[in-house]
Write an enzyme that holds these catalytic residues in place. Structure first.
Site, PDB file in Angstrom:
ATOM      1  N   HIS A   1       0.341  -1.369  -0.039  1.00  0.00           N
ATOM      2  CA  HIS A   1       0.244   0.187   0.278  1.00  0.00           C
ATOM      3  C   HIS A   1       0.657   1.045   0.301  1.00  0.00           C
ATOM      4  O   HIS A   1       2.367   1.496   0.916  1.00  0.00           O
ATOM      5  CB  HIS A   1      -0.746   0.310   1.077  1.00  0.00           C
ATOM      6  CG  HIS A   1      -1.770   1.706   0.943  1.00  0.00           C
ATOM      7  ND1 HIS A   1      -3.219   1.214   0.595  1.00  0.00           N
ATOM      8  CD2 HIS A   1      -1.556   2.079   2.369  1.00  0.00           C
ATOM      9  CE1 HIS A   1      -3.113   2.782   1.186  1.00  0.00           C
ATOM     10  NE2 HIS A   1      -2.541   3.027   1.908  1.00  0.00           N
ATOM     11  N   ASN A   2       0.282   2.060  -0.544  1.00  0.00           N
ATOM     12  CA  ASN A   2       1.429   3.975  -0.770  1.00  0.00           C
ATOM     13  C   ASN A   2       2.420   2.323  -1.289  1.00  0.00           C
ATOM     14  O   ASN A   2       3.706   3.663  -0.411  1.00  0.00           O
ATOM     15  CB  ASN A   2       1.250   4.358   0.194  1.00  0.00           C
ATOM     16  CG  ASN A   2      -0.147   5.044   0.415  1.00  0.00           C
ATOM     17  OD1 ASN A   2      -0.852   4.851  -0.646  1.00  0.00           O
ATOM     18  ND2 ASN A   2      -0.316   5.273   1.421  1.00  0.00           N
TER      19      ASN A   2
ATOM     20  N   GLU B   1       1.755   0.172  -5.370  1.00  0.00           N
ATOM     21  CA  GLU B   1       0.314   0.977  -5.668  1.00  0.00           C
ATOM     22  C   GLU B   1       0.772   2.167  -5.849  1.00  0.00           C
ATOM     23  O   GLU B   1       1.680   2.953  -5.598  1.00  0.00           O
ATOM     24  CB  GLU B   1      -0.467   1.400  -4.563  1.00  0.00           C
ATOM     25  CG  GLU B   1      -1.679   2.566  -4.145  1.00  0.00           C
ATOM     26  CD  GLU B   1      -2.443   2.680  -2.555  1.00  0.00           C
ATOM     27  OE1 GLU B   1      -3.184   2.901  -3.294  1.00  0.00           O
ATOM     28  OE2 GLU B   1      -1.665   2.580  -2.084  1.00  0.00           O
TER      29      GLU B   1
ATOM     30  N   ASP C   1      -0.019   5.688  -6.833  1.00  0.00           N
ATOM     31  CA  ASP C   1      -0.987   7.320  -6.934  1.00  0.00           C
ATOM     32  C   ASP C   1      -0.643   8.392  -7.975  1.00  0.00           C
ATOM     33  O   ASP C   1       0.139   8.903  -7.895  1.00  0.00           O
ATOM     34  CB  ASP C   1      -1.020   7.755  -5.374  1.00  0.00           C
ATOM     35  CG  ASP C   1      -1.810   7.129  -4.452  1.00  0.00           C
ATOM     36  OD1 ASP C   1      -2.470   5.836  -4.801  1.00  0.00           O
ATOM     37  OD2 ASP C   1      -1.990   7.948  -3.450  1.00  0.00           O
TER      38      ASP C   1
ATOM     39  N   HIS D   1       1.394  10.896  -2.580  1.00  0.00           N
ATOM     40  CA  HIS D   1       0.121  11.206  -1.890  1.00  0.00           C
ATOM     41  C   HIS D   1      -0.815  12.542  -1.667  1.00  0.00           C
ATOM     42  O   HIS D   1      -0.734  13.220  -0.574  1.00  0.00           O
ATOM     43  CB  HIS D   1       0.745  10.760  -0.079  1.00  0.00           C
ATOM     44  CG  HIS D   1      -0.916   9.709   0.509  1.00  0.00           C
ATOM     45  ND1 HIS D   1      -1.150  10.731   1.825  1.00  0.00           N
ATOM     46  CD2 HIS D   1      -2.038   8.995   0.108  1.00  0.00           C
ATOM     47  CE1 HIS D   1      -2.836  10.165   2.235  1.00  0.00           C
ATOM     48  NE2 HIS D   1      -2.413   8.550   0.876  1.00  0.00           N
TER      49      HIS D   1
ATOM     50  N   GLU E   1      -4.140   4.484  -8.905  1.00  0.00           N
ATOM     51  CA  GLU E   1      -5.117   5.531  -8.391  1.00  0.00           C
ATOM     52  C   GLU E   1      -4.781   6.409  -8.719  1.00  0.00           C
ATOM     53  O   GLU E   1      -4.330   7.401  -9.082  1.00  0.00           O
ATOM     54  CB  GLU E   1      -4.710   5.650  -7.033  1.00  0.00           C
ATOM     55  CG  GLU E   1      -4.434   4.169  -5.349  1.00  0.00           C
ATOM     56  CD  GLU E   1      -6.291   4.205  -5.377  1.00  0.00           C
ATOM     57  OE1 GLU E   1      -7.416   5.054  -5.169  1.00  0.00           O
ATOM     58  OE2 GLU E   1      -6.746   2.791  -5.720  1.00  0.00           O
TER      59      GLU E   1
END
Length: 603
Positions: free
Chosen positions: A170-171, A200, A202, A215, A249
């Site tokens: 995640h992230n 992931e 973003d 983020h 994302e």
């Protein structure tokens, strides 16, 4: 025989007289026995009573024996040696069969071990093993607690993707907290080197029509999307050959999404999945085996996979792109604000909003996946475990940490593995118990990042629930004798090699299997603590159970400091006398620090 061998190894070094500390370290290296610098330095100082900075032959022998001649292994050797000096071939075979549970062992097996580990030529000629050879065998990879056969891919890799647990982060771009911490390319390289198979990314609009990764709406730093893909391309298959999922994302405008699509295709090249296998419409997800060395894009998509394939067929005929089915790219691109070029790269992993299990049963397509936040997922797991398992038997399901975890802390992944969730995403940059479980689980199957789920988690009509176990299920009795520790990391608060170590053995699995037992504390000894304590556990669902060994330093009656730990799947545990290697809080090997245990279980 052993004395002659020992003197023969060291005599050249002592021709010039006494040894310095540096010479001592160099000479110890000649014995092929791993040692810890801090422990050797402490023992050297204790032997160097005149404070001259040098030691003699007898002092060196004392250091060697303190480091290498482990009394617990010597006791075991004498138990199986008729004359307490050597193990004849037949006795070594009996040890392998009766104590190490190597039922197929024979004299050929024993002869190979003697050739591999016995340092004394005379003993090798006589097909015997001295204590020196036995010591090297017992502390080698051959006697580690993790099964050798599980260190390579051994599971069926031809099942659909949804039938596997998949190592997920995640992230991934973050290497610290989620508010002001730095984004860094190392986050991707590090995760891939740890066997992660779902990253992931973003994506946000960047300057000069060049997308960035960070983020969103925070003060975390930004990195170029292009460089992220370049790093991923470099590290994607260094650890595992099996497919890599890039979970986008996507917050970019259609214009910059076109740039993203261009970077993906131009940088990843043939690695990128851009169509189905043989360009045919499948009726289930492909297998990890069918997608080896391939990278999949997980993102939203315009329309269906069937429509994409059909439209591509029209494009191949050089016809104009017309309205297909109930939608037209002019309409949906404007509605969803998505570039067709990026949409076309989403083949087997179209993201879909999770509404309910009922909605998914009626409307979700096999190549669609959902993401569920940990809070909602935890409620569903507790209240609708049966339906959750039905859902994950059919569809890829990603679990992600709640947004309030601003320090990038992690949840316990075990509760979601218990209901078959494939993509249980953790913050890889945050060490702790949760990442210990993640690392331990994915040691299995060669560290490939893919673990075949148990059969009862792959059935659409499950007869299994982690909360209501079948009455006819027979538990497995696990017995672990904790014998000793060896060269444990000293306390971070001590200037010597002292510590007050204790060991915590924990079981993680279905709720009924959760257990924790503590050893007693050994005061002031990190070099060679002895416990000789036995712990017993009943394990109801062995396929999902993880076993964690945590070595702690007792700082006070209420506070302990973690010195090292090791976690592994229960079904990957060897029986017999085994070494448990230890990892630091950051997951780095602490070799030669280890525990010595005897494992037995009845199944």
């Amino acid at each position: 025989m052993e004395t002659r061998w020992f003197l023969n190894v060291i005599h050249k070094k002592f021709k010039k007289g006494k040894l310095s500390f540096e010479n001592t370290l160099e000479l110890l290296g000649n014995f092929d026995i791993p040692f810890d610098y801090i422990h050797v330095k402490y023992i050297f100082k204790a032997r160097n009573s005149l404070k001259s900075g040098t030691i003699g032959l007898d002092d060196f022998r004392g250091i060697y024996q303190a480091i290498a001649h482990r009394s617990e292994i010597h006791e075991l050797f004498k138990t199986h040696s008729p004359n307490h000096k050597v193990l004849p071939l037949s006795n070594l075979v009996a040890f392998l069969k009766n104590e190490q549970f190597q039922l197929e062992a024979d004299e050929t097996t024993a002869s190979q071990l003697i050739a591999k580990f016995e340092p004394i030529e005379e003993a090798r000629r006589n097909s015997e093993m001295t204590f020196e050879g036995f010591l090297r065998y017992m502390t080698s990879e051959d006697c580690m607690i993790f099964k050798t056969e599980h260190q390579s891919v051994y599971q069926d890799m031809t099942r659909p993707l949804c039938e596997y647990f998949i190592s997920s982060s995640h992230n991934t771009y973050l290497i610290s907290d989620q508010l002001i911490g730095p984004s860094h390319l190392w986050g991707y390289a590090s995760a891939l080197m740890k066997g992660c198979r779902c990253l992931e990314i973003d994506c946000w609009d960047g300057p000069c029509n060049d997308p960035v990764v960070y983020h969103g709406h925070t003060l975390t730093s930004k990195i170029s999307f292009k460089t992220v893909i370049q790093v991923i391309n470099k590290y994607a298959f260094l650890v595992s050959n099996y497919p890599l999922l890039l979970s986008l994302e996507n917050h970019c405008s259609p214009r910059q999404q076109e740039v993203i699509a261009d970077y993906l295709t131009s940088i990843l090249g043939d690695k990128l999945v851009t169509s189905t296998i043989d360009d045919k419409m499948p009726n289930e997800l492909p297998s990890p085996e069918a997608l080896k060395f391939k990278i999949l894009i997980k993102n939203k998509k315009l329309g269906t996979l069937e429509e994409t394939l059909a439209r591509r067929g029209i494009d191949k005929c050089h016809s104009s792109c017309q309205s297909i089915g109930q939608w037209s790219p002019g309409v949906l691109m404007k509605k969803i604000k998505m570039a067709l070029e990026l949409s076309d790269l989403v083949i087997y992993a179209k993201t879909r909003q999770f509404v309910s299990f009922e909605d998914s049963r009626e409307n979700q397509l096999f190549y669609e996946n959902t993401s569920i936040g940990e809070g909602r997922a935890r409620k569903l797991e507790k209240l609708q475990a049966d339906e959750f398992i039905q859902h994950t038997a059919r569809f890829l399901t990603r679990i992600y940490p709640k947004g309030t975890r601003t320090t990038s802390s992690n949840y316990n992944p075990q509760e979601f593995w218990n209901v078959g969730c494939q993509l249980v995403a953790l913050n890889f940059q945050t060490p702790g118990l949760q990442m210990d479980l993640q690392t331990g689980k994915f040691l299995d199957n060669g560290g490939s990042g893919y673990i075949l789920k148990p059969e009862y988690l792959r059935r659409i009509d499950p007869e299994f629930s982690p909360y209501t176990l079948a009455t006819n299920r027979l538990p497995v009795l696990l017995t672990i004798k904790l014998i000793s520790g060896h060269q444990l990391p000293p306390s971070s608060l001590s200037s010597t090699n002292k510590a007050n170590p204790l060991v915590v053995i924990e079981i993680y699995g279905v709720p009924e299997d959760q257990a924790k037992q503590h050893s007693c504390v050994v005061k002031g000894n990190a070099l060679c603590p002895r416990w000789n304590e036995t712990f017993t556990f009943n394990i109801q669902v062995p396929e999902l159970a993880l076993v964690r060994f945590a070595v702690e330093d007792q700082l006070s009656l209420t506070a302990n400091d973690l010195l090292g730990q090791y976690t592994l799947p229960f079904l990957s545990m060897n029986k017999g006398y085994r070494q448990v290697p230890l990892l630091s809080k950051l997951g780095v090997s602490l070799r030669p620090a280890s525990l010595f245990v005897h494992v037995w279980y009845f199944d």
